[in-house]
Design a protein around this motif. Structure first.
Motif, mmCIF file in Angstrom:
data_model
loop_
_atom_site.group_PDB
_atom_site.id
_atom_site.type_symbol
_atom_site.label_atom_id
_atom_site.label_comp_id
_atom_site.label_asym_id
_atom_site.label_seq_id
_atom_site.Cartn_x
_atom_site.Cartn_y
_atom_site.Cartn_z
ATOM 1 N N TYR A 1 0.837 -1.199 0.000
ATOM 2 C CA TYR A 1 0.000 0.000 0.000
ATOM 3 C C TYR A 1 0.878 1.257 0.000
ATOM 4 N N ASN A 2 0.335 2.297 -0.560
ATOM 5 C CA ASN A 2 0.956 3.619 -0.566
ATOM 6 C C ASN A 2 0.337 4.391 0.597
ATOM 7 N N VAL A 3 1.119 4.711 1.625
ATOM 8 C CA VAL A 3 0.526 5.292 2.829
ATOM 9 C C VAL A 3 1.239 6.570 3.246
ATOM 10 N N ALA A 4 0.559 7.311 4.075
ATOM 11 C CA ALA A 4 1.137 8.461 4.780
ATOM 12 C C ALA A 4 1.050 8.155 6.265
ATOM 13 N N ALA A 5 2.189 8.108 6.930
ATOM 14 C CA ALA A 5 2.224 7.848 8.363
ATOM 15 C C ALA A 5 2.071 9.160 9.119
ATOM 16 N N ALA A 6 1.128 9.174 10.078
ATOM 17 C CA ALA A 6 0.913 10.350 10.928
ATOM 18 C C ALA A 6 1.591 10.103 12.267
ATOM 19 N N VAL A 7 2.555 10.950 12.614
ATOM 20 C CA VAL A 7 3.390 10.744 13.803
ATOM 21 C C VAL A 7 3.374 11.991 14.672
#
Length: 644
Positions: A98-104
C-alpha cells in the motif's frame, strides 16, 4: 496557536531514490527546521522515505522493510517534539503493498492513511505495485500497538478542537470524488496531501487552482507537499511545487524546481466561522466509517503571523482585479436602480449633491442607470443645498460635477428655512449642538422629497455602509431615501469606485473634479467653516474609516470576538496605528454599532454588492435592543492587558 492560528509547513527534502536511510535523515532535518520556525503540523511528499520513482524496486523486501525501520527511527526521534507530521512510504499488509502516509506525533504513530485512488494511465503505473487502501479503517497491530489503517481517519487535537486533520495522497485530490470531501463532511478542518505530481508544461497552474479550489469547496486548510529534485529523471521531472491554501486563498507556494519548505499560519477559527455561517455546509457524524485519533499540542502564541492580513479587506490588492471589481460593483448598483426606476415607471431622479464622496458616487451610479434605460441625463435633478457649513470648494465641485455629467442643477439654500425652524423651536443659532446639525440634515431630506413629489421623481440615497454601521446618519434625514444605491458600499471602497470612474471616464475636466473631491476631507458640513475651510472632519470624530471598515468586515463576515479582531488589526496596521489607537476606535465601533441598530432596522431598499451588508431584510437581522456589554467588557480587558 492562540486565537485559533496554527503554523503549518509543507516540506520537500532532498532525497536519494531507494535510500531510506539517507531520506530519513533529510526528513528529520526538515522536521527540526520546521519546529524551530514554530510549525506544529508538517507534511512531506508521497513515498518520500523511499522515493516515488523506485519502480519495480517496490517489489524488493529490503526496500519496504528498511522504509518501515526508518519510520520507527523517525517515531523514536519525535519523542518530546511537539510536531504532528505526515510522511509517505510503502507499506506491506496482508500480503499486499500500500501507498501510505504515516501520521506521527511525540513518539507515537497515530495512523497510517492509505491512498485510495491508484493511477494507472499515461506516465503513471502504480497498480503494478500498489493496492487501493480501504475506506473504512482497519485496526492493524504494529510495533506493539494497534494503529488504524485506511482512508477514513480523523486526527483530533483535544486542546484545540478546531483542529481536525485528515489526509489523502496525490491522485486522491485529482479524481471526481476525492476522499477529502467525505473527510470535510465528517468534520476535518485541515486536509494534508502527500503528493508526487510530476511537472509538465502548464501543469502547475492547474495544480494551484485545484488545491485552492478544493480548499474553497471544503472550507478548509489544505497542505500539499510535492516530490521534488532527487527523484529519478528517467522519464519524469518533479518540481517540488508545495502549496498551502485556506478557503480558496493560496497562503504560501514554493517556487518550482527547488527543494525546501514553506510555512503559513492557518486560521482555524475563520474556517469554523465560515462553516457555521454557511447553512449548506453539512457536517455528518459517520462514526462507522471513521476512526478518531486524539493528540495534544502545546498551546503557543504566534507573535508574528505568517499569513497576510489585509488592512483593506473590501478592496482587491491588484490593480487589474481592483478595476474589474469596481466596474462590477458600479454595474450592480446601476442595475439595481435601473430595475427600481423601470418597475415604478419613474423617469426622474433627485440626488442631493454636496461635493463629497458619497453623493458623488450616487450621482455617478444614477447617470449610469439612466444611460442603461436610455433616459436623458437631464432628467436627473442634482440639488445643492448650501447652509451654514458649506464651503466654496465643495459647492463648486458639486456644481461642476453636475454640469460635466449632464444632469440638471438646482440650488436650494436652506439657511433661511433652518433659521426659521430654530426660531420656532426657540433654539439659539449659536448653540451648535446635535439639534443644530440634524435640523440641517432633515431639512435637506425634506427638500429632496418634496422636489421628487413635484417632479414625479425618486430620491436616490447617498449614505454608505460604513456610516450605517456606525449610525453616522441623521435619523429621517440623510438616513432616508427612496432607494439607497450606496447602502452596502463601505467608505474605503467608495473612494476606489470614484477613483476608478475618474481614471476611466475619458474626460479630463471630469477627472480633475473627481480627484479634487477625493482629496476633500470627509465631512457632513453641518458646522460653520473656519476661514473658508471645513471645520468638521468626520474621521476626527468617529475615527479612521479604514479601521472601522476593517472592524466591520470581521465582525459581520466572521463573527470574531473583540480580542481576535484587535490582534488582526495590530498585524494589519502595524506601523500605521499603535495598539492604543486601534483599541480606542474598536470600542467606539462596538458602542455605536449596538446603539444605532434602530436606524438600520428601517433602511430603504438598496442593492447588495459584496459579502457583507447591513440590510435588515438580508444579512443583518439584529435586534435594536441588543446589549453591547460582553463585547465592550472584552475590549476593556484588552486595554488592561496592554499591547502584545
Amino acid at each position: 496557536m492562540k486565537d485559533g492560528f496554527i503554523r503549518v509547513a509543507a516540506a520537500t527534502p532532498d532525497i536519494k531514490v531507494a535510500d531510506p536511510v539517507y531520506n530519513e535523515a533529510q526528513v528529520w532535518n526538515m522536521i527540526e527546521e520546521g519546529e524551530k520556525n514554530g510549525a506544529k503540523l508538517m507534511v512531506f511528499p508521497e513515498l518520500c522515505l523511499t522515493g516515488y520513482t523506485c519502480g519495480d524496486l517496490f517489489h524488493q523486501d529490503i526496500l519496504v522493510d528498511t522504509a518501515a525501520d526508518m519510520l520507527k527511527k523517525l517515531i523514536r526521534r519525535s519523542e518530546g517534539h511537539d510536531v504532528l507530521f505526515f510522511v509517505g512510504l510503502p507499506w506491506m499488509k496482508d500480503g499486499k503493498l500500500y501507498n501510505v502516509a504515516a501520521a506521527v506525533h511525540d513518539g507515537e504513530l497515530l495512523a497510517l492513511i492509505t491512498k485510495k485512488n491508484i493511477p494507472n494511465y499515461s506516465e503513471f503505473y502504480e497498480l503494478r505495485h500498489f493496492t487501493p487502501g480501504p475506506d473504512v479503517p482497519e485496526p492493524m497491530e504494529w510495533d506493539g500497538r494497534i494503529v488504524p489503517f485506511g482512508s477514513g481517519i480523523l486526527l483530533r487535537c483535544v486542546n484545540l478542537p478546531e483542529l481536525v486533520v485528515a489526509g489523502e495522497i496525490c491522485e486522491d485530490v485529482w479524481v471526481m470524488d476525492p476522499p477529502s470531501i467525505s473527510h470535510a463532511r465528517a468534520g476535518a478542518t485541515v486536509i494534508v496531501n502527500c503528493s508526487a505530481s510530476s511537472e509538465t508544461a502548464g501543469k502547475h497552474v492547474y495544480r494551484r487552482s485545484l488545491i485552492a479550489g478544493q480548499s474553497a469547496r471544503l472550507v478548509c486548510g489544505y497542505i500539499c507537499a510535492n516530490a521534488g529534485e532527487g527523484e529519478s529523471t528517467q522519464d519524469l521531472v518533479f518540481g517540488g511545487h508545495d502549496l498551502i491554501a485556506e478557503n480558496g486563498t493560496v497562503l504560501a507556494e514554493f517556487r518550482r524546481f527547488e527543494n525546501g519548505m514553506i510555512l503559513a499560519d492557518l486560521d482555524l477559527k475563520r474556517i469554523c466561522s465560515e462553516r457555521r455561517r454557511m447553512t449548506t455546509f453539512q457536517v455528518e457524524n459517520p462514526r462507522e466509517q471513521y476512526d478518531y485519533m486524539d493528540f495534544e499540542l502545546e498551546m503557543e502564541d504566534l507573535k508574528e503571523l505568517k499569513r497576510p492580513v489585509d488592512p483593506t479587506p473590501f478592496i482587491p490588492s491588484g490593480a487589474a482585479e481592483r478595476n474589474e471589481r469596481c466596474e462590477e460593483i458600479l454595474t450592480i448598483q446601476a442595475l439595481g436602480l435601473k430595475k427600481r426606476l423601470a418597475h415604478t415607471g419613474c423617469t426622474q431622479a433627485v440626488v442631493g449633491i454636496s461635493g463629497g464622496l458619497d453623493s458623488t458616487l450616487a450621482l455617478l451610479v444614477t447617470a449610469r442607470a439612466f444611460d442603461m434605460l436610455k433616459i436623458p441625463r437631464e432628467k436627473i435633478l442634482s440639488v445643492t443645498m448650501p447652509c451654514f457649513g458649506t464651503t466654496d470648494r465643495t459647492y463648486k465641485n458639486a456644481c461642476l460635477l453636475t454640469k460635466k455629467l449632464g444632469a440638471e442643477l438646482k440650488e436650494v439654500s436652506i439657511k433661511e428655512a433652518v433659521a426659521v425652524h430654530f426660531r420656532d423651536l426657540g433654539h439659539s443659532m449659536d448653540d451648535h449642538d446635535v439639534t443644530y446639525e440634524n435640523s440641517q440634515a432633515r431639512e435637506r431630506t425634506q427638500v429632496l422629497m418634496d422636489l421628487a413629489n413635484e417632479n414625479g421623481g425618486m430620491v436616490i440615497g447617498t449614505g454608505d455602509m460604513s456610516e450605517l454601521a456606525l449610525g453616522w446618519a441623521t435619523y429621517n434625514g440623510d438616513h432616508m431615501s427612496m432607494y439607497g444605491v450606496n447602502a452596502s458600499v463601505p467608505k474605503t471602497l467608495v473612494r476606489h469606485l470614484v477613483r476608478y470612474y475618474a481614471d476611466t471616464c475619458g474626460d479630463e475636466e471630469l477627472k480633475d473634479v473627481l480627484y479634487d473631491i477625493l482629496d476633500t476631507p470627509v465631512s457632513p458640513e453641518l458646522l460653520p467653516p473656519e476661514d473658508g475651510v471645513i471645520s468638521q472632519k468626520t474621521e476626527d470624530l468617529v475615527g479612521p474609516y479604514e479601521l472601522h471598515d476593517f472592524f466591520m468586515y470581521y465582525i459581520l463576515r466572521y463573527g470574531y470576538r473583540p480580542s481576535r479582531i484587535f490582534r488582526l488589526a495590530e498585524t494589519a496596521f502595524a506601523g500605521i496605528y499603535d495598539s492604543a489607537v486601534i483599541l480606542k476606535w474598536l470600542k467606539t465601533f462596538y458602542r455605536r454599532f449596538f446603539s444605532q441598530q434602530f436606524k438600520r432596522s428601517c433602511l430603504p431598499d438598496g442593492p447588495k454588492v459584496g459579502s457583507v451588508a447591513v440590510s435588515p431584510r438580508g444579512d443583518l437581522r439584529m435586534p435594536s435592543d441588543a446589549a453591547a456589554r460582553i463585547w465592550l467588557e472584552e475590549a476593556e480587558s484588552l486595554m488592561a492587558e496592554g499591547s502584545r
